[in-house]
Design a protein around this motif. Sequence first.
Motif, PDB file in Angstrom:
ATOM      1  N   HIS A  74      26.046  -6.825  12.736  1.00 26.20           N
ATOM      2  CA  HIS A  74      26.087  -8.639  12.252  1.00 26.20           C
ATOM      3  C   HIS A  74      24.039  -8.722  11.752  1.00 26.20           C
ATOM      4  N   PRO A  75      24.340  -9.412  10.466  1.00 28.97           N
ATOM      5  CA  PRO A  75      23.060  -9.040  10.155  1.00 28.97           C
ATOM      6  C   PRO A  75      21.781  -9.411  10.470  1.00 28.97           C
ATOM      7  N   LEU A  76      21.801 -10.180  11.775  1.00 29.64           N
ATOM      8  CA  LEU A  76      21.064 -10.975  12.707  1.00 29.64           C
ATOM      9  C   LEU A  76      20.511  -9.966  13.155  1.00 29.64           C
ATOM     10  N   ALA A  77      21.215  -9.155  14.120  1.00 33.13           N
ATOM     11  CA  ALA A  77      21.243  -7.709  14.758  1.00 33.13           C
ATOM     12  C   ALA A  77      19.947  -6.458  14.107  1.00 33.13           C
ATOM     13  N   ALA A  78      20.945  -6.499  12.308  1.00 29.91           N
ATOM     14  CA  ALA A  78      20.762  -5.454  12.078  1.00 29.91           C
ATOM     15  C   ALA A  78      18.595  -5.281  11.492  1.00 29.91           C
ATOM     16  N   ARG A  79      18.723  -7.344  10.997  1.00 33.72           N
ATOM     17  CA  ARG A  79      17.289  -7.971  11.006  1.00 33.72           C
ATOM     18  C   ARG A  79      16.593  -7.392  12.118  1.00 33.72           C
ATOM     19  N   THR A  80      16.584  -7.751  13.511  1.00 33.93           N
ATOM     20  CA  THR A  80      15.998  -7.754  14.976  1.00 33.93           C
ATOM     21  C   THR A  80      15.764  -6.882  14.876  1.00 33.93           C
ATOM     22  N   ALA A  81      16.605  -5.115  14.678  1.00 31.56           N
ATOM     23  CA  ALA A  81      16.162  -3.986  15.105  1.00 31.56           C
ATOM     24  C   ALA A  81      14.895  -3.794  13.861  1.00 31.56           C
ATOM     25  N   LEU A  82      15.051  -3.898  12.802  1.00 34.09           N
ATOM     26  CA  LEU A  82      14.142  -3.619  11.229  1.00 34.09           C
ATOM     27  C   LEU A  82      12.243  -5.033  12.624  1.00 34.09           C
ATOM     28  N   ASP A  83      13.018  -5.733  13.048  1.00 33.32           N
ATOM     29  CA  ASP A  83      11.554  -6.265  13.189  1.00 33.32           C
ATOM     30  C   ASP A  83      11.048  -6.032  14.733  1.00 33.32           C
ATOM     31  N   ILE A  84      11.884  -5.243  15.324  1.00 28.45           N
ATOM     32  CA  ILE A  84      11.314  -4.317  15.963  1.00 28.45           C
ATOM     33  C   ILE A  84      10.203  -3.230  16.047  1.00 28.45           C
TER      34      ILE A  84
END
Length: 529
Positions: free
Chosen positions: A23-33
């Motif tokens: 899911h894109p939101l999970a991928a974006r979350t990981a990179l934000d972290i």
Amino acid sequence: MHAYNGPGRAPAFAAEAMCATSHPLAARTALDIIAAGGNAVDAAVAGALVLGLCEPMMCGLGGDAFAMIRVPGRDGLVGLNGSGRAPAALDAVRLRGEGHTSVPLESAHSITLPGAVDTFDRLVRDWGRLELAAVLEPAIRYAERGVPVCHRSAIDWAKYGERLHGPGRIHYLDDGRPFGPGRMFASPSQAEALRLIAREGRDAFYKGAIMEDMLATLKAAGGLHEAADFAAVAADYVEPIGTAYRGHVLTELPPNGQGVTALLIANILSRFDLGGLDPNGSRRVHLEAEATRLAYGARDRFVGDPRHAELRLEHMLSDATADALASLIDPRRATPHIDRRAEAVHRDTVYICVVDGDRMAVSLIYSTFWPFGSGLASERYGISFQNRGAGFSLSEGHVNELKGSRRPLHTLIPGFMEKPGAFIMPFGVMGGPYQATGHAHVLSNIADFGMDVQDAIDSPRSFADAEEGRLVLEAGFSDAVAAELAAMGHGVTRAPIGMGGAQGIQIDLDRGILVGGSDPRKDGVALGF
């Protein structure tokens, strides 16, 4: 390499960090972290927690998780088994006495203790850079505000929403109906639970208010769970196991997971010249199907909880065993009998892999077993209970027999693949019982056919499904191939939707870049910077 003249996409490239997940939101979350100072472990846990809201039929706080980590400067991979156990008071004798031949999928007796929260806490404490509260923050935000339901999740919601019962219907249905694409799914109750964990740590989940909510719900449903069962939950570090395959190394976690099955399939297939075959032709599909049948048969005889039974892993992974099993395969004819299991097989899960700037790499898989698990959720906090206990056998004396405090044979398998001197790759394949075959299939696509990571994931899939006794083909195989397989003696059927999903990130050792792939069978991406 992608030809750019039809559907599909090329592998993603990045220099610093990358996440690949469903899911894109999970991928974006990981990179934000990672951008906020976290490492790959922090990012993988944060992304996984968001997946529990993006794909709640696949995973959640009431499920299990497994992980493997590549730690820079450390020899070997770190493995963590976060699978839960059966309640101490439950065993197969009781269920056999009630007339059951398998564990009922939607009963409280199918609900093993949830290991995921302890796994996430252990990963962040031991290997992360951030505090657990910071890692939980994105999931808290999405739980409060909601996430738009993606198309694939809407398909699964419509198909499996009827499995929800009791509080599960209140927490996971949209006024009694499945959530459709584009609808916002929010879970204020889970946001409250996550805030408690952020404040009080994992003990809020296993000893505090969340545990009390789960325990009360389970007892009301007839479960034999006790507070002591929750308090005893602990993820365990384990030593990964591996096998060589045509200049590559496939690494898996040991039982109670089925990673050894993927290794056995690879060992069997190494006895055949797959690289000389059409990768989407009937002969390659046939050999993979026969190796699957043999390896899954061995799994069902030999794999269970190693703390409670003697497992014959050396025998399963020996050259003699691979030679003997390969000799049973007729390259042009299907073996007529495919064993069926009485116990339930795994349906769905989520997978996430992350690599950071230091080249720490994480392979993490997370699930509630069947879609929406047992269908039951806790009354107050909406914790969706897994039904992983349905994977136990009720056969007396079986290596995987249901006994109190025992872990069941587990289908979840995070993987790593390496070509020494060329690349190191965390990867995983979803798709329930298909997972072990999927690992061997992706390995073969890369090692035998020279595919890049995206092509290896995109490639059509087939599966010798022991439960159905059929060879299931995706739409990517031609009717001519299906007819040839039927002529070989396979009972062929078509998959109504793509089999599971997959992600992988290669650490390209020569160019120093990251190369990622993500499955079009899901709505996710490989995203990096």
